[in-house]
Structure formats: C-alpha cells, structure tokens
Write a protein that holds these residues in place. Structure first.
Motif, PDB file in Angstrom:
ATOM      1  N   THR A 238       0.853  -1.190   0.000  1.00 46.31           N
ATOM      2  CA  THR A 238       0.000   0.000   0.000  1.00 46.31           C
ATOM      3  C   THR A 238       0.893   1.245   0.000  1.00 46.31           C
ATOM      4  O   THR A 238       2.095   1.150   0.274  1.00 46.31           O
ATOM      5  CB  THR A 238      -0.857   0.068   1.287  1.00 46.31           C
ATOM      6  N   VAL A 239       0.275   2.388  -0.268  1.00 48.04           N
ATOM      7  CA  VAL A 239       1.028   3.648  -0.237  1.00 48.04           C
ATOM      8  C   VAL A 239       1.606   3.874   1.160  1.00 48.04           C
ATOM      9  O   VAL A 239       2.750   4.287   1.326  1.00 48.04           O
ATOM     10  CB  VAL A 239       0.116   4.817  -0.679  1.00 48.04           C
ATOM     11  N   LYS A 240       0.806   3.572   2.186  1.00 47.96           N
ATOM     12  CA  LYS A 240       1.293   3.729   3.570  1.00 47.96           C
ATOM     13  C   LYS A 240       2.559   2.924   3.806  1.00 47.96           C
ATOM     14  O   LYS A 240       3.514   3.403   4.417  1.00 47.96           O
ATOM     15  CB  LYS A 240       0.205   3.245   4.551  1.00 47.96           C
ATOM     16  N   ARG A 241       2.554   1.682   3.343  1.00 47.43           N
ATOM     17  CA  ARG A 241       3.737   0.836   3.561  1.00 47.43           C
ATOM     18  C   ARG A 241       4.930   1.337   2.746  1.00 47.43           C
ATOM     19  O   ARG A 241       6.065   1.275   3.205  1.00 47.43           O
ATOM     20  CB  ARG A 241       3.427  -0.613   3.193  1.00 47.43           C
ATOM     21  N   ILE A 242       4.662   1.817   1.536  1.00 49.76           N
ATOM     22  CA  ILE A 242       5.758   2.368   0.735  1.00 49.76           C
ATOM     23  C   ILE A 242       6.378   3.556   1.474  1.00 49.76           C
ATOM     24  O   ILE A 242       7.596   3.709   1.533  1.00 49.76           O
ATOM     25  CB  ILE A 242       5.246   2.773  -0.673  1.00 49.76           C
ATOM     26  N   GLN A 243       5.504   4.359   2.103  1.00 51.32           N
ATOM     27  CA  GLN A 243       6.017   5.500   2.876  1.00 51.32           C
ATOM     28  C   GLN A 243       6.832   5.029   4.076  1.00 51.32           C
ATOM     29  O   GLN A 243       7.856   5.615   4.415  1.00 51.32           O
ATOM     30  CB  GLN A 243       4.850   6.390   3.336  1.00 51.32           C
ATOM     31  N   ALA A 244       6.381   3.924   4.691  1.00 48.39           N
ATOM     32  CA  ALA A 244       7.127   3.387   5.839  1.00 48.39           C
ATOM     33  C   ALA A 244       8.488   2.844   5.390  1.00 48.39           C
ATOM     34  O   ALA A 244       9.497   3.021   6.067  1.00 48.39           O
ATOM     35  CB  ALA A 244       6.309   2.297   6.536  1.00 48.39           C
TER      36      ALA A 244
END
Ligand code: ASP
Ligand code: MG
Length: 407
Positions: A15-21
């Motif tokens: 997800t985008v959130k995980r990519i950001q993490a």
C-alpha cells in the motif's frame, strides 16, 4: 557504514502507507551514512492479477508479451518509492531492470541474469543518490524485456549486491528471519541467527519459502552476505553465510531445521524386468516430459523382476502416470500404482557431516509416533523421508523436539 542492497518484497510495498514506511526506513539508513541501492517487488497480489488478465485472453500466454506485462508491476513500486523518498528529503532515482543494464538470456518468464553493468548505479551513488531498481526483470541482448521467474526480485537483489560488491544484501520480508521449522506447525520454532548457504539451499528446495532458491544459489556462488529480516520489526534477522565453521560451533545443534514439502506424489511401477537399462527406460520419458523426479527407490529383485517407485510434484502426477502407463506395456510391467497423499519431511544441518546416529534418532522419533516411513533419501547434510500426508504435522513436531529445537 558501507554499501547496502536492500530488497523489499510485495507485502512490504502493498500500500502507499507501507511504501512510505519503507521510505522512512531507507532514509534512516541513508542518514547513518550508508550508500543505498533498493530493489522492490510489485505490490502484493499485483503479479497474480496480471497473470490472470493474460490468461483471460490466452490459455498459455505468449511468453514475450507476458514479460512485457509482468514487468509493469515493479515499475509502479519503484516510482512510488522514489516519490516517497523525496518526501523524506532524499535524492532518489528509479530504474527498470533494462535501464541499469541487467542483461539476461532470452528465456522469457524464467530468464537468467548474464551480466550487470553497474556504472550508472555507481554514478548515482557517487552523487549521493539512493538508487531504486525494479526487481524480477532485465532485458536480453536484443533489448526485449525479460522476467526472472516468480519470486525473482530476490535474485535481482543478490545479483546487484554481487555486481556492486555490497557489504550486505538484506532481504526485507514479512517474517523476521529463517526458522527452525514452519512456526504455524510448531509454535516453539525459533529464529536461526545463522545458516549456511548449503543448508538454506536444502531448506528452500525442501519447501521453506523464505527465499527464491536461485537467489540463494547466486549468493553462494558469488559469496554475497545475505540477511533475511522483517520489514517493519527491528531485529537481527538471519544471516546466510558461506562459512561452515561459523555455523557448526560447539553449541550449534547437529540438525538446524526441519523442512516439509507437502506437494509430493508417488508413482510405482511393479514387476518390471531387473535387467540393465530398465531404470533409464522408465525414467527418461518422465524427464523428456519435463517432469521433475524427486526421490527414487528400487526394490531388490525377486524372480528377476523388481519394482521402481519415484516421487514427483503433485501437479505432475497425472502426467507422470500416463507416461508410465505407456512404458509399462512395453516393459510388461504387472501394475502401475499412484498415491497423491504423501509428503516429504526432512532434517537439515551441516553438523550431520561429523555426527553418527542422526538417522537412528530420526527413525526412532517417527517410530514412537507410529509413523510409517515409505521412502528414505539422504545427502551429506539432510535426511528426507516420504510419509503419509496425515502424519505430516505430527512428524515435524516430533522431529523438532527429538533434535532439541524447541525454543
Ligand atoms: N513480483 C514478482 C512475483 O510476484 C517477483 C517478486 O515478487 O519477487 O513473483
Ligand atoms: Mg515476492
């Protein structure tokens, strides 16, 4: 401080959130002064989705076009990760496999890497950039896009680490390392600090799915220090090393892991003449049909006839059976039997080389549970048995404790 190649799998960029993490994590390494090259998979489920689209059109999708299609999954994640890295204040650039000259052979959908020209990556690193490379892909000598087989991003990571002589290749995934066995079967299974390439190869071929087997082969061949870690939990992970001695110190157990391979099936051809050339007559047509044979056992001869049993992947059993039915008439065999409810359970460890009695401990543990062994095969560092499927978990649990691996 040094050069790290880090590979993040599909669940880590789902997800985008995980990519950001992931971007935050990579940025922290960069701030500590490391040079960073990142390899990513497609978002989890994406490659399967693309395969399904192709199969709606062609039952056996054209391999060249399949590679053009499948390579797009990783192109999405490299660009998004670079955008997220820029938001972290990092200078970062994304590249497809072809753009950083990952040259492969032309075996579409299962290509092998032939060479990597690391100049472009080096130039970016020298400018202080983080380089993000699409996993699982390259181009052949004619510029056609190729892919490396499912799970191939691991191999991209290892190959880049070898070409760049990185200090470590770190494979970030959804488990925190390599375990003594599948923790879903044995809750007391524990993470191994270190395993050798040899052990890891056995474990991967015996059903442990942490790493693509080709990546392990590649890392062993080029002596790339390889570490498996959890993407979002801190911890040392598992180091996969070349050094036997490092792993077989006094405190190290003789058996380091219990592996299980569930998709086995057994084919027996009964009452064939026991004369030279018969094994080849039975088994050559099997390999000609592109079926991989695993364990093979031949009985001793009675009345100059014998039985031959071998195992194949369960999905190949029907095909193997029809091939064997063909040769069975020619050889005057008495019968052909199949069984698709068997599994292979193995004990693995480099420590076995220097210890006697490992097999008897294994067989005793299985006997105690009343588990019948149907076939046995050994190598220097593993012993495998074929048993009935319904005893699979019981066998793994009892071997795990017989070899003192319970946490
Ligand atoms: N995306 C590809 C796959 O799902 C490659 C990889 O993830 O390693 O097989
Ligand atoms: Mg993957």
């Amino acid at each position: 401080m040094g050069l790290l190649v880090q590979k993040y799998g599909g669940t880590s960029v789902a997800t985008v959130k995980r990519i950001q993490a992931v971007a935050e994590k990579v940025a922290r390494f960069r701030q500590q002064g490391h040079d960073m090259v990142i390899v990513v998979s497609a978002m989890s489920g994406e490659t399967n989705r693309l395969v399904a689209l192709a199969k709606e059109i062609q039952d056996n999708p054209d391999p060249r076009e399949m590679d053009v299609l499948l390579s797009t999954g990783e192109q999405v994640t490299i660009s998004l990760l670079c955008m997220a890295l820029k938001m972290q204040g990092c200078d970062a650039r994304s590249y497809t496999g072809g753009q950083v000259c990952i040259l492969t052979d032309d075996a579409h959908t299962k290509a092998r890497i032939k060479s990597i020209d690391e100049q472009r990556i080096r130039a970016d690193i020298d400018k202080g950039r983080i380089v993000v490379v699409a996993g699982f892909q390259g181009t052949d000598s004619n510029g056609n896009i190729t892919t490396l087989g499912r799970g191939g991003s691991d191999t991209t990571g290892v190959a880049l680490a070898a070409a760049l002589k990185a200090d470590e290749c770190q494979i970030y995934t959804d488990v925190d390392g390599v375990y003594t066995t599948d923790p879903r079967i044995v809750p007391t299974a524990s993470r191994l600090d270190k395993v050798t390439f040899e052990e890891m190869l056995e474990m991967a071929s015996l059903g442990s799915k942490v790493l693509q087997i080709r990546a392990v082969e590649f890392a062993g061949k080029y002596n790339v220090p390889l570490r498996v870690l959890h993407s979002f939990q801190d911890g040392p992970g598992t180091l996969i090393t070349l050094n036997d001695e490092e792993c077989s110190t006094m405190e190290q157990p003789i058996v380091s892991s219990i592996a299980i391979h569930c998709d086995e099936a057994k084919v027996t051809i009964k009452g064939i003449p026991d004369v030279p050339g018969v094994a080849s007559k039975v088994l050559s047509p099997i390999s000609d049909a592109n079926i991989e044979i695993d364990v093979i056992v031949q009985n001793i001869s009675a009345d100059n006839t014998t039985d031959l049993t071998f195992t194949v992947n369960r999905s190949d059993m029907a095909k193997a059976q029809s091939v064997i039915n063909g040769v069975s008439a020619e050889l005057g065999a008495k019968d052909v039997l199949t069984d698709d409810s068997v599994v292979k359970v193995s004990i693995v460890g480099v420590g076995m080389r220097s210890h006697a009695g490992v097999a008897s401990t294994m067989f005793k543990a299985l006997a105690k549970e009343n588990i019948n062994i149907q076939m046995i095969t050994t190598s220097e560092i593993k012993i495998s048995v074929i048993i009935e499927e319904r005893y699979a978990e019981l066998a793994v649990r009892s071997l795990h404790s017989a070899f003192n691996l319970d946490g």
